[in-house]
Design a protein around this motif. Structure first.
Motif, PDB file in Angstrom:
ATOM      1  N   LEU A 184       4.551  -6.517  -1.143  1.00 24.35           N
ATOM      2  CA  LEU A 184       4.413  -7.600  -2.100  1.00 24.35           C
ATOM      3  C   LEU A 184       4.537  -7.178  -3.483  1.00 24.35           C
ATOM      4  O   LEU A 184       5.081  -7.991  -4.233  1.00 24.35           O
ATOM      5  N   PHE A 185       4.302  -6.086  -3.879  1.00 23.96           N
ATOM      6  CA  PHE A 185       4.496  -5.612  -5.316  1.00 23.96           C
ATOM      7  C   PHE A 185       5.560  -4.750  -5.671  1.00 23.96           C
ATOM      8  O   PHE A 185       5.609  -4.022  -6.628  1.00 23.96           O
ATOM      9  N   GLY A 186       6.730  -4.918  -4.834  1.00 24.61           N
ATOM     10  CA  GLY A 186       8.003  -4.507  -5.220  1.00 24.61           C
ATOM     11  C   GLY A 186       8.467  -3.116  -4.675  1.00 24.61           C
ATOM     12  O   GLY A 186       9.147  -2.440  -4.799  1.00 24.61           O
ATOM     13  N   HIS A 187       7.457  -2.708  -3.598  1.00 31.17           N
ATOM     14  CA  HIS A 187       7.852  -1.621  -3.107  1.00 31.17           C
ATOM     15  C   HIS A 187       7.720  -1.460  -1.677  1.00 31.17           C
ATOM     16  O   HIS A 187       6.854  -0.955  -0.664  1.00 31.17           O
ATOM     17  N   LEU A 200      -1.758  -2.615   6.436  1.00 30.56           N
ATOM     18  CA  LEU A 200      -1.869  -3.654   5.725  1.00 30.56           C
ATOM     19  C   LEU A 200      -1.562  -2.935   4.061  1.00 30.56           C
ATOM     20  O   LEU A 200      -0.816  -3.600   3.301  1.00 30.56           O
ATOM     21  N   GLY A 201      -1.813  -1.896   3.888  1.00 36.68           N
ATOM     22  CA  GLY A 201      -1.744  -1.073   2.698  1.00 36.68           C
ATOM     23  C   GLY A 201       0.012  -0.977   2.458  1.00 36.68           C
ATOM     24  O   GLY A 201       0.437  -1.423   1.398  1.00 36.68           O
ATOM     25  N   VAL A 202       0.736  -0.837   3.545  1.00 38.14           N
ATOM     26  CA  VAL A 202       2.310  -0.885   3.245  1.00 38.14           C
ATOM     27  C   VAL A 202       2.834  -2.267   2.801  1.00 38.14           C
ATOM     28  O   VAL A 202       3.533  -2.388   2.204  1.00 38.14           O
ATOM     29  N   TRP A 203       2.193  -3.254   3.380  1.00 40.14           N
ATOM     30  CA  TRP A 203       2.507  -4.740   3.452  1.00 40.14           C
ATOM     31  C   TRP A 203       2.187  -4.964   1.901  1.00 40.14           C
ATOM     32  O   TRP A 203       2.964  -5.962   1.221  1.00 40.14           O
TER      33      TRP A 203
END
Length: 193
Positions: free
Chosen positions: A87-90, A80-83
């Motif tokens: 979403l914020f460009g990383h 979830l953190g990676v997702w």
């Protein structure tokens, strides 16, 4: 959609529920919400300058507490953190942020916590990197408080004029702050003890 949300938050800043809403936005922005709490902080301080320090404290405390949620997302819910980072460009942020934490540690939180870079990137990546929770808390408390008290103090002292300047030069101000932090860190590391 984001513009409507922005306008809604701006209007909410003038209601009797403004402080609760500011706390909720500050908490959420530290872990997943896309709009920074400054959107509410600035008009609230303009409307009631005598409450500037209270408003900045609410914003700071809620942001730090929300940072723990972001940290937990990275630590316990890695995918979830990676997702969210994606979403914020990383989209490949896990390795990038992990390397940054390995290299810069707490100074990364200091640099990113004061700037307009979305704070959720720091909180989630700190959890993903399993960075020290104690140092995460200390750095977050310092940087978030500095940022929000500085904004509140400038708005209280200079009023609408400074807000126009801050909006026009937001990234420049953030960059100057980061440069000052880096210079300070280098001075501490390079000066003989």
């Amino acid at each position: 959609m984001l513009r409507r949300l922005y306008n809604w938050l701006l209007n909410l800043a003038g209601t009797k529920h403004a402080e609760k809403a500011l706390a909720a936005v500050s908490f959420a922005e530290a872990s997943f919400f896309p709009i920074p709490p400054d959107i509410m902080l600035i008009p609230m301080v303009l409307a009631r300058p005598e409450r500037a320090w209270r408003t900045a404290a609410i914003c700071s405390i809620a942001s730090v507490v929300g940072g723990f949620l972001g940290y937990a997302i990275g630590y316990y819910a890695g995918p979830l953190g990676v997702w969210i980072l994606g979403l914020f460009g990383h989209p490949n942020g896990l390795k990038e942020f992990h390397d940054w934490f390995e290299k810069y540690g707490v100074f990364l939180i200091f640099a990113k916590g004061l700037t307009p870079i979305p704070y959720k990137l720091v909180t989630i990546s700190a959890g993903l990197a399993q960075f020290s929770l104690m140092w995460f808390f200390i750095a977050s408390a310092i940087t978030r408080s500095l940022r929000f008290f500085l904004v509140a103090g400038l708005v209280k002292k200079f009023g609408p004029e400074i807000t126009e300047l801050m909006e026009k030069r937001f990234y420049l101000v953030g960059t100057v702050v980061v440069v000052l932090i880096v210079v300070g860190i280098l001075a501490v590391k390079l000066l003989p003890h």
